[in-house]
Structures are given as C-alpha cells and as structure tokens.
Motif scaffolding. Structure first.
Motif: not given
Length: 71
Positions: A41, A44-45, A48-49
């Motif tokens: 997690s 992937w975060i 995306s950021v």
C-alpha cells in the motif's frame, strides 16, 4: 493537457503497473500478512503521490505560489 505521446506513455505506465501487480508481485496465492499489505500500500501510494505532484507541477501556472491574482 499534454501531447498524445504523454498520454500514451502514461497509459502504458498504468498498464505495466497493473500487470506487475497482478502477475509478478502475486504469483502464488497465500494469506497476505499485515506487513506485506502495508508495504504494498505504501509503495502504490508513493507512486500515486509522485504522479499527482508531477501532473500538478506540469499543469500549474508559472507564477509564484505566494502571489495573489489581480482583482
């Protein structure tokens, strides 16, 4: 909004990321531990950021952030 080449590269990146997530990172079925889920997690975060910040930087106006618009 960018050139068609930018959109093609972005969509290709998303397709590769999904393929990696589904085919490489989860090859064998097993019970996912909390640590493994948290690491995935966070990864992937972070991606995306990073992509969100790159999009906002490339689309943002070229004025300083502390300047106010003229009224």
């Amino acid at each position: 909004m960018g050139t068609p080449l930018n959109w093609i590269a972005f969509n290709l990146f998303i397709a590769i990321a999904i393929a990696l997530d589904l085919r490489v990172f989860h090859r064998r079925p097993h019970k996912i531990a909390l640590r493994e889920a948290a690491i995935a997690s966070f990864g992937w975060i972070a991606v995306s950021v990073y992509l969100g910040s790159e999009c906002s930087i490339s689309v943002a106006p070229s004025r300083p952030s502390n300047s106010l618009p003229a009224t």
